[in-house]
Design an enzyme around this catalytic site. Structure first.
Site, PDB file in Angstrom:
ATOM      1  N   ASP A  96       0.864  -1.170   0.000  1.00 40.61           N
ATOM      2  CA  ASP A  96       0.000   0.000   0.000  1.00 40.61           C
ATOM      3  C   ASP A  96       0.911   1.234   0.000  1.00 40.61           C
ATOM      4  O   ASP A  96       1.816   1.346   0.824  1.00 40.61           O
ATOM      5  CB  ASP A  96      -0.864  -0.015   1.270  1.00 40.61           C
ATOM      6  CG  ASP A  96      -2.236   0.573   1.035  1.00 40.61           C
ATOM      7  OD1 ASP A  96      -2.303   1.650   0.406  1.00 40.61           O
ATOM      8  OD2 ASP A  96      -3.228  -0.034   1.475  1.00 40.61           O
ATOM      9  N   ASP A 198      -2.975   4.751  -2.404  1.00 39.18           N
ATOM     10  CA  ASP A 198      -3.993   5.380  -1.583  1.00 39.18           C
ATOM     11  C   ASP A 198      -4.389   6.766  -2.124  1.00 39.18           C
ATOM     12  O   ASP A 198      -3.511   7.594  -2.406  1.00 39.18           O
ATOM     13  CB  ASP A 198      -3.409   5.530  -0.171  1.00 39.18           C
ATOM     14  CG  ASP A 198      -4.436   5.890   0.867  1.00 39.18           C
ATOM     15  OD1 ASP A 198      -5.315   5.054   1.139  1.00 39.18           O
ATOM     16  OD2 ASP A 198      -4.376   7.010   1.405  1.00 39.18           O
ATOM     17  N   GLU A 240      -6.372   4.216  -6.059  1.00 37.16           N
ATOM     18  CA  GLU A 240      -7.675   4.446  -5.430  1.00 37.16           C
ATOM     19  C   GLU A 240      -8.179   5.811  -5.889  1.00 37.16           C
ATOM     20  O   GLU A 240      -7.578   6.828  -5.562  1.00 37.16           O
ATOM     21  CB  GLU A 240      -7.532   4.406  -3.902  1.00 37.16           C
ATOM     22  CG  GLU A 240      -8.866   4.475  -3.187  1.00 37.16           C
ATOM     23  CD  GLU A 240      -8.766   4.894  -1.726  1.00 37.16           C
ATOM     24  OE1 GLU A 240      -9.696   4.621  -0.978  1.00 37.16           O
ATOM     25  OE2 GLU A 240      -7.751   5.515  -1.335  1.00 37.16           O
ATOM     26  N   HIS A 314     -11.274  -2.592   3.211  1.00 38.35           N
ATOM     27  CA  HIS A 314     -11.218  -2.263   4.633  1.00 38.35           C
ATOM     28  C   HIS A 314     -11.961  -0.970   4.971  1.00 38.35           C
ATOM     29  O   HIS A 314     -11.986  -0.565   6.127  1.00 38.35           O
ATOM     30  CB  HIS A 314      -9.753  -2.143   5.056  1.00 38.35           C
ATOM     31  CG  HIS A 314      -9.063  -1.005   4.359  1.00 38.35           C
ATOM     32  ND1 HIS A 314      -8.823  -1.021   2.998  1.00 38.35           N
ATOM     33  CD2 HIS A 314      -8.610   0.186   4.809  1.00 38.35           C
ATOM     34  CE1 HIS A 314      -8.239   0.115   2.653  1.00 38.35           C
ATOM     35  NE2 HIS A 314      -8.094   0.862   3.730  1.00 38.35           N
ATOM     36  N   ASP A 315     -12.506  -0.297   3.985  1.00 36.60           N
ATOM     37  CA  ASP A 315     -13.249   0.951   4.217  1.00 36.60           C
ATOM     38  C   ASP A 315     -14.755   0.782   4.023  1.00 36.60           C
ATOM     39  O   ASP A 315     -15.510   1.738   4.221  1.00 36.60           O
ATOM     40  CB  ASP A 315     -12.787   2.040   3.226  1.00 36.60           C
ATOM     41  CG  ASP A 315     -11.342   2.458   3.433  1.00 36.60           C
ATOM     42  OD1 ASP A 315     -10.861   2.408   4.583  1.00 36.60           O
ATOM     43  OD2 ASP A 315     -10.699   2.847   2.438  1.00 36.60           O
TER      44      ASP A 315
HETATM   45  C1  NOJ Z   1      -8.085   5.498   1.843  1.00 35.66           C
HETATM   46  C2  NOJ Z   1      -7.788   4.342   2.725  1.00 35.66           C
HETATM   47  O1  NOJ Z   1      -8.279   3.178   2.152  1.00 35.66           O
HETATM   48  C3  NOJ Z   1      -8.393   4.662   4.071  1.00 35.66           C
HETATM   49  O2  NOJ Z   1      -8.402   3.560   4.932  1.00 35.66           O
HETATM   50  C4  NOJ Z   1      -7.645   5.824   4.657  1.00 35.66           C
HETATM   51  O3  NOJ Z   1      -8.265   6.235   5.846  1.00 35.66           O
HETATM   52  C5  NOJ Z   1      -7.616   7.016   3.690  1.00 35.66           C
HETATM   53  N1  NOJ Z   1      -7.367   6.634   2.346  1.00 35.66           N
HETATM   54  C6  NOJ Z   1      -6.551   7.996   4.098  1.00 35.66           C
HETATM   55  O4  NOJ Z   1      -5.280   7.437   3.908  1.00 35.66           O
END
Ligand code: NOJ
Length: 541
Positions: A96, A198, A240, A314-315
């Site tokens: 990541d 990210d 992302e 994970h989000d």
């Molecule tokens: C996206 C990540 O997937 C998330 O978990 C994170 O809080 C934010 N970006 C900030 O890095």
């Protein structure tokens, strides 16, 4: 053909995967001990959420040293061993890459805070206060409140699009960019399989104009990054990119532009939100809308890019709890979502526990919540007069802890995740939902995933076939075709908890399922009787 085009990726959230030393936190030796399990599933690569040194304000997405492993997770020797042992099983490790921001405890920021003349000052984004002494403008942080934090010592504000412990890096600064590239090369030289990037769409931001995503220099930076780093390696890169449309996605993933392999788009993930509001403001999912959005991505990227396919990370909440039925039809609905996704064109991602049907984990009180995003929203909405009940309703539906509860391995205490106290409570359903049980049951969700991965490996149609949506307006059936070299497969799913009838062919047409989730050996496409969440894939001609 690139190795990642017929690959399936498995995402590990290291904190919650497998603890090896009883401190209640998952770690790298724990991951190594589970590589045989992942090999059995059949995946090609692991996307590892951050394991770098971090004060953990946002569970590792706030990095204080990109070249060090957080002691909670192990050592650099453990990391090297993970790369090596995974490699022996044909599995690559995708790191990541969090370079939109660092932790405020990163050495660069510690230096930057020392004063306006410090050489690292310009690695971050500083602005003078507005005339009234307040923040320079009204940019908001994703984690609630202003995106600007005042620094008493220098009398300036710094930008943080996430928590105030995650100051944004200034990508305008070429020295900073070079340091990031050096760090990326440090990892590439270790033999990793690539990077998940990210919130990469934010690095071209122009905060003074209120521009955050898709800023004017974004693609220039990515092309430079490609040239300076991963362009020289055979790796996967996935960005992302929250607001991406297919047009935008092509800018990243059209091979001729030499940027990224693919992006994560989130359009389908926002369909249960009220338009124009936040992720917390819910509305029921409209299936024809979901079909239309996914079909659009399937057809529009064709030839000019590459899709990443996912239901969870994970989000996000767990898909079976979100749009399936995590009670009576847990197995059927989880298998249905797997079939629908893994037969589309693109690279599928499995989020840890998805392959055994792990579910959301409801809470009744703030004290049970770890995630900074949920906690900040809770405080903000409470202050705005929302009821506790409504806030918890949103958090139980969309909160990030839902996906972060420890992996459920077996029926022993703490589900075999740890011998200590887990950092986040294990879901109470672990005695019913766990890896051990899944492996013993030939009809389990696990084996559907394993079969789907095998199918992708054995049939180029799954990788390369053209996509065509069928019955776009049907309220409960999601059906599509894939065609390749004169052969056509059909994928059909009943996305509802009811028995339904559907007609997908003008005449009687009997097909035999390659994979399905009920015991049935033929389906007549002219007259389909589908049980709750029933799904199958079959060869048509
Ligand atoms: C996206 C990540 O997937 C998330 O978990 C994170 O809080 C934010 N970006 C900030 O890095």
């Amino acid at each position: 053909m690139k190795w990642w085009q017929d690959a399936v990726i498995y995402q590990i959230y290291p904190r919650s995967f497998q603890d090896s030393n009883g401190d209640g936190i998952g770690d790298i030796p724990g991951i190594i001990s589970r590589l045989d399990y992942l090999e059995e599933l059949g995946i090609d690569a692991i996307w590892l959420s951050p394991v770098y040194e971090s004060p953990n304000d946002d569970n590792g997405y706030d990095i204080s040293d990109y070249r060090a492993i957080h002691p909670e997770f192990g050592t650099m020797a453990d990391m090297d061993q993970l790369i090596e042992e995974a490699k022996q099983r044909g599995i690559r490790i995708i790191m990541d890459l969090v370079v939109n921001h660092t932790s405020d405890e990163h050495q660069w920021f510690v230096e930057a805070k020392k004063g306006r003349d410090n050489p690292y000052r310009d690695y971050y984004i500083w602005r003078d206060p507005a005339e009234d002494g307040g923040p320079p403008n009204d940019l908001k942080s994703t984690f609630s409140g202003s995106a600007w934090e005042f620094d008493e010592a220098s009398g300036q504000y710094y930008l943080h699009l996430f928590s105030k412990k995650q100051p944004d890096l200034n990508w305008e600064n070429p020295k900073m960019r070079q340091e990031v590239y050096d760090m990326m090369n440090f990892w590439l030289e270790k033999g990793i399989g690539g990077f998940r990037m990210d919130v990469i769409d934010l690095i071209g931001k122009v905060p003074d104009e209120g521009i955050t995503a898709n800023g004017p220099k974004l693609h220039e930076y990515l092309q430079e990054m490609n040239r300076e780093t991963f362009g020289n390696y055979d790796v996967l890169t996935v960005g992302e990119t929250h607001g991406a449309t297919p047009e935008i996605a092509k800018l990243y993933s059209d091979p001729e532009r030499r940027e990224l392999s693919m992006v994560f788009q989130f359009e389908h993930m926002t369909l249960d939100e009220q338009p124009g509001k936040s992720k917390w403001d819910l509305k029921p999912l409209d299936l024809p809308e979901l079909k239309q959005v996914l079909a659009k991505w399937q057809t529009e990227l064709d030839g000019k890019g590459w899709n990443s396919l996912f239901w969870n990370n994970h989000d996000t909440p767990r898909i079976v709890s979100r749009w399936g039925d995590d009670q009576e039809y847990l197995v059927e609905s989880a298998q249905m979502f797997a079939i629908l996704l893994h037969l589309m064109k693109g690279t599928p991602y499995i989020y840890q526990g998805e392959e055994i049907g792990m579910t959301n984990s409801p809470v009744t009180d703030l004290s049970q919540i770890n995630d900074i995003e949920s906690r900040n929203m809770y405080d903000e909405r409470l202050a705005q007069g929302w009821s506790k009940k409504d806030i918890l309703l949103s958090i139980n539906a969309k909160g990030r802890d839902n996906a972060r509860t420890p992996m459920q391995w077996d029926t022993t205490e703490q589900a075999g995740f740890t011998t200590g106290e887990p950092w986040l409570a294990v879901n109470e359903n672990f005695d019913r939902i766990n890896v051990e049980k899944s492996l013993e049951d030939s009809g389990s969700i696990f084996y559907t995933y394993q079969e789907l991965i095998r199918l992708r490996k054995e049939h180029p149609l799954v990788v390369w076939g053209d996509f065509r949506l069928l019955a776009p307006d049907h309220p409960t059936v999601f059906a599509y075709e894939r065609s390749y070299k004169g052969e056509t497969w059909i994928v059909v799913a009943n996305v509802s908890g009811r028995d339904i009838h559907a007609k997908l062919s003008k005449h009687s047409e009997k097909v035999a399922p390659l994979i399905n989730n009920y015991m049935k050996s033929t389906y007549d496409l002219h007259s389909l009787e589908l049980r709750p969440y029933e799904a199958f894939v079959a060869k048509r001609r």
